[in-house]
Scaffold this active site. Structure first.
Site, PDB file in Angstrom:
ATOM      1  N   CYS A 170      48.844  16.841  46.369  1.00  0.00           N
ATOM      2  CA  CYS A 170      50.207  17.333  46.124  1.00  0.00           C
ATOM      3  C   CYS A 170      50.261  18.832  46.426  1.00  0.00           C
ATOM      4  O   CYS A 170      49.737  19.644  45.663  1.00  0.00           O
ATOM      5  CB  CYS A 170      50.584  17.044  44.673  1.00  0.00           C
ATOM      6  SG  CYS A 170      52.066  17.894  44.087  1.00  0.00           S
ATOM      7  N   CYS A 186      51.691  21.097  43.755  1.00  0.00           N
ATOM      8  CA  CYS A 186      50.763  21.145  42.612  1.00  0.00           C
ATOM      9  C   CYS A 186      49.651  22.161  42.871  1.00  0.00           C
ATOM     10  O   CYS A 186      49.328  22.972  42.003  1.00  0.00           O
ATOM     11  CB  CYS A 186      50.110  19.782  42.384  1.00  0.00           C
ATOM     12  SG  CYS A 186      51.252  18.444  42.021  1.00  0.00           S
TER      13      CYS A 186
END
Length: 107
Positions: A29, A32
């Protein structure tokens, strides 16, 4: 450095009653990974007041499913052993995260 939450330690950490911030993330991600340094910085800044940590959804899963985490990153906030209504989804600025942590402390 941010605390590493797992399915084995998350309930125990929340049950202490101390304010807790959990960043649900994954290595694949991009947002993230981009937020990781901010989460680490805030974990150090608030070390004496709040447990701030990361929960890797690829290594763990039960707690993410139980909390209906469908998008990453998702950040949940706990206080006095209970989940609060504060929930962030998507990439966040340090300033926004900090304001939500302050909101959590004020509850």
């Amino acid at each position: 450095m941010a605390f590493k939450f797992t399915d084995d330690n998350v309930a125990e950490t929340i049950s202490t009653g101390k304010p807790v911030v959990i960043d649900f993330w994954a290595t694949w991600c991009g947002p993230c990974v981009g937020m990781a340094p901010v989460v680490d910085e805030l974990a150090e800044e608030y070390a004496d007041k709040v447990v701030i940590g990361k929960y890797n959804v690829d290594e763990e899963g039960e707690f993410a499913v139980a909390n209906r985490v469908m998008s990453l990153p998702t950040i949940l906030f706990y206080k006095n052993g209970e989940k609060t209504s504060i929930r962030l989804v998507g990439s966040q600025s340090k300033e926004n995260l900090k304001s939500k942590i302050e909101e959590l402390l004020a509850l």
